[in-house]
Design a protein around this motif. Structure first.
Motif, PDB file in Angstrom:
ATOM      1  N   LEU A  64       0.827  -1.208   0.000  1.00  0.00           N
ATOM      2  CA  LEU A  64       0.000   0.000   0.000  1.00  0.00           C
ATOM      3  C   LEU A  64       0.868   1.267   0.000  1.00  0.00           C
ATOM      4  O   LEU A  64       0.538   2.249  -0.667  1.00  0.00           O
ATOM      5  CB  LEU A  64      -0.927  -0.004   1.227  1.00  0.00           C
ATOM      6  N   CYS A  65       1.964   1.231   0.756  1.00  0.00           N
ATOM      7  CA  CYS A  65       2.872   2.384   0.776  1.00  0.00           C
ATOM      8  C   CYS A  65       3.454   2.647  -0.605  1.00  0.00           C
ATOM      9  O   CYS A  65       3.542   3.799  -1.047  1.00  0.00           O
ATOM     10  CB  CYS A  65       3.999   2.156   1.789  1.00  0.00           C
ATOM     11  N   MET A  66       3.851   1.571  -1.295  1.00  0.00           N
ATOM     12  CA  MET A  66       4.407   1.732  -2.638  1.00  0.00           C
ATOM     13  C   MET A  66       3.339   2.259  -3.588  1.00  0.00           C
ATOM     14  O   MET A  66       3.613   3.136  -4.427  1.00  0.00           O
ATOM     15  CB  MET A  66       4.961   0.401  -3.145  1.00  0.00           C
ATOM     16  N   TRP A  67       2.134   1.736  -3.483  1.00  0.00           N
ATOM     17  CA  TRP A  67       1.023   2.204  -4.331  1.00  0.00           C
ATOM     18  C   TRP A  67       0.772   3.693  -4.119  1.00  0.00           C
ATOM     19  O   TRP A  67       0.654   4.456  -5.094  1.00  0.00           O
ATOM     20  CB  TRP A  67      -0.227   1.397  -3.998  1.00  0.00           C
ATOM     21  N   GLU A  68       0.719   4.123  -2.865  1.00  0.00           N
ATOM     22  CA  GLU A  68       0.486   5.541  -2.581  1.00  0.00           C
ATOM     23  C   GLU A  68       1.639   6.399  -3.078  1.00  0.00           C
ATOM     24  O   GLU A  68       1.421   7.496  -3.630  1.00  0.00           O
ATOM     25  CB  GLU A  68       0.298   5.749  -1.076  1.00  0.00           C
ATOM     26  N   PHE A  69       2.865   5.929  -2.880  1.00  0.00           N
ATOM     27  CA  PHE A  69       4.033   6.702  -3.302  1.00  0.00           C
ATOM     28  C   PHE A  69       4.037   6.915  -4.810  1.00  0.00           C
ATOM     29  O   PHE A  69       4.255   8.038  -5.291  1.00  0.00           O
ATOM     30  CB  PHE A  69       5.301   5.974  -2.858  1.00  0.00           C
ATOM     31  N   ILE A  70       3.777   5.866  -5.568  1.00  0.00           N
ATOM     32  CA  ILE A  70       3.776   6.000  -7.030  1.00  0.00           C
ATOM     33  C   ILE A  70       2.622   6.898  -7.483  1.00  0.00           C
ATOM     34  O   ILE A  70       2.754   7.673  -8.440  1.00  0.00           O
ATOM     35  CB  ILE A  70       3.688   4.611  -7.702  1.00  0.00           C
ATOM     36  N   ARG A  71       1.483   6.827  -6.798  1.00  0.00           N
ATOM     37  CA  ARG A  71       0.353   7.710  -7.120  1.00  0.00           C
ATOM     38  C   ARG A  71       0.706   9.174  -6.905  1.00  0.00           C
ATOM     39  O   ARG A  71       0.219  10.056  -7.619  1.00  0.00           O
ATOM     40  CB  ARG A  71      -0.865   7.353  -6.270  1.00  0.00           C
ATOM     41  N   LEU A  72       1.540   9.446  -5.896  1.00  0.00           N
ATOM     42  CA  LEU A  72       1.970  10.821  -5.679  1.00  0.00           C
ATOM     43  C   LEU A  72       2.805  11.330  -6.854  1.00  0.00           C
ATOM     44  O   LEU A  72       2.668  12.488  -7.276  1.00  0.00           O
ATOM     45  CB  LEU A  72       2.800  10.925  -4.393  1.00  0.00           C
ATOM     46  N   LEU A  73       3.664  10.477  -7.374  1.00  0.00           N
ATOM     47  CA  LEU A  73       4.541  10.872  -8.468  1.00  0.00           C
ATOM     48  C   LEU A  73       3.830  10.869  -9.814  1.00  0.00           C
ATOM     49  O   LEU A  73       4.225  11.600 -10.727  1.00  0.00           O
ATOM     50  CB  LEU A  73       5.750   9.932  -8.534  1.00  0.00           C
ATOM     51  N   GLN A  74       2.790  10.041  -9.946  1.00  0.00           N
ATOM     52  CA  GLN A  74       2.026   9.969 -11.197  1.00  0.00           C
ATOM     53  C   GLN A  74       0.539   9.971 -10.861  1.00  0.00           C
ATOM     54  O   GLN A  74      -0.102   8.926 -10.815  1.00  0.00           O
ATOM     55  CB  GLN A  74       2.395   8.706 -11.980  1.00  0.00           C
ATOM     56  N   PRO A  75      -0.015  11.155 -10.599  1.00  0.00           N
ATOM     57  CA  PRO A  75      -1.399  11.245 -10.136  1.00  0.00           C
ATOM     58  C   PRO A  75      -2.454  10.934 -11.184  1.00  0.00           C
ATOM     59  O   PRO A  75      -3.587  10.593 -10.834  1.00  0.00           O
ATOM     60  CB  PRO A  75      -1.511  12.701  -9.673  1.00  0.00           C
ATOM     61  N   GLU A  76      -2.117  11.047 -12.464  1.00  0.00           N
ATOM     62  CA  GLU A  76      -3.128  10.777 -13.491  1.00  0.00           C
ATOM     63  C   GLU A  76      -3.500   9.299 -13.469  1.00  0.00           C
ATOM     64  O   GLU A  76      -2.679   8.438 -13.116  1.00  0.00           O
ATOM     65  CB  GLU A  76      -2.611  11.173 -14.883  1.00  0.00           C
ATOM     66  N   PRO A  77      -4.756   8.995 -13.847  1.00  0.00           N
ATOM     67  CA  PRO A  77      -5.224   7.604 -13.808  1.00  0.00           C
ATOM     68  C   PRO A  77      -4.301   6.662 -14.566  1.00  0.00           C
ATOM     69  O   PRO A  77      -3.932   6.914 -15.720  1.00  0.00           O
ATOM     70  CB  PRO A  77      -6.600   7.686 -14.469  1.00  0.00           C
ATOM     71  N   SER A  78      -3.905   5.583 -13.909  1.00  0.00           N
ATOM     72  CA  SER A  78      -2.988   4.631 -14.515  1.00  0.00           C
ATOM     73  C   SER A  78      -2.990   3.345 -13.695  1.00  0.00           C
ATOM     74  O   SER A  78      -3.299   3.351 -12.502  1.00  0.00           O
ATOM     75  CB  SER A  78      -1.571   5.219 -14.569  1.00  0.00           C
ATOM     76  N   THR A  79      -2.638   2.253 -14.337  1.00  0.00           N
ATOM     77  CA  THR A  79      -2.512   0.986 -13.622  1.00  0.00           C
ATOM     78  C   THR A  79      -1.115   0.805 -13.035  1.00  0.00           C
ATOM     79  O   THR A  79      -0.877  -0.151 -12.297  1.00  0.00           O
ATOM     80  CB  THR A  79      -2.787  -0.194 -14.576  1.00  0.00           C
TER      81      THR A  79
END
Length: 269
Positions: free
Chosen positions: A48-63
């Protein structure tokens, strides 16, 4: 002050309390159960931490964030097969699998690639550190170090105040609070040494773990400021994201794994 503004001030109190109780209950159950249950909790938290971290760096919708979160959990699961082999864990061959999610993220992202790799690897090292400590005395002392450092820093910062530690990134943190956190951690280390828990060298290294925790908090704050968000996610009602709750522990646990590995190399040589 109007009743509306007073009410809004405390509007998130109920979800914060309920979320805190739920998180504490899950953590206590996992630590008490130990074994597979504890490992599963750590593996899920790191994913979950990795998922949140990557979402911070790439906020646009993506898998990509989801894929890297899953990759982080799977990598940690594979590496955990040798987690009990500390202290030389940081430089064992099993460390290679922990590079998968950070490295793939650095390749796939269009920006912040170095940050993705460096902080992503820190998250993975922290996960391995939690598994290596296990649900035993080492984990309890580790948590105590973070708590004592945080509490000492909080009260010293409020009572003494003074010059800010890093005002552009963390406006509330002061040098007085930071140093008080180190002193509190050192006192705890000396207490542990008197009880035979730490060697003299380990006792005097405890403030480094506390400092790494402080920096983990600051670095995560800097990342959120850089991307212009308040929380890493809204996954935990009233608290933000998982990364918001584990930032200090990620910094401290990652540093602990690195110190253990460096120490192994020094004494082996």
């Amino acid at each position: 002050m109007s009743s509306d503004s007073s009410t809004s001030k405390w509007a998130d109190l109920a979800p914060r309390v309920l979320s805190a109780v739920a998180m504490a209950g899950i953590a206590i159950f996992a630590i008490w159960s130990g074994g597979v249950v504890y490992q599963a909790m750590i593996i899920v938290v790191i994913g979950l931490c990795m998922w949140e971290f990557i979402r911070l760096l790439q906020p646009e919708p993506s898998t990509v964030p989801i894929a890297l979160g899953v990759a982080a959990s799977v990598s940690l699961l594979v590496s955990s097969l040798g987690a009990e082999a500390a202290p030389g864990i940081a430089f064992s061959p099993k460390i290679a699998v922990l590079f998968v999610a950070p490295l793939v993220g650095a390749i796939l992202l269009t920006s912040h690639r170095l940050l993705c790799f460096a902080y992503g690897l820190l998250i993975m090292l922290a996960g391995l550190g939690f598994l290596a400590m296990g649900p035993g005395p080492a984990l309890i002392w580790f948590i105590l170090i973070i708590i004592v450092s945080d509490v000492a820093g909080y009260f010293a910062g409020r009572l003494i105040g003074g010059k800010k530690f890093w005002p552009r990134v963390s406006p509330k943190k002061t040098w007085s609070g930071t140093i008080a956190g180190w002193i509190g951690a050192l006192i705890l280390g000396l207490i542990g040494m008197s009880q035979g828990i730490f060697t003299p060298l380990e006792a005097f290294l405890v403030p480094l773990i506390a400092f790494a925790g402080q920096m983990g908090d600051i670095v995560q704050s800097a990342i959120k400021r850089m991307v212009g968000v308040k929380d890493s996610s809204n996954l935990i009602p009233g608290h933000g994201g998982v990364l918001d709750r584990f930032d200090a522990m990620i910094g401290a646990a990652g540093a602990l794994v690195l110190l253990a590995g460096v120490g192994t190399l020094i004494f082996a040589g």
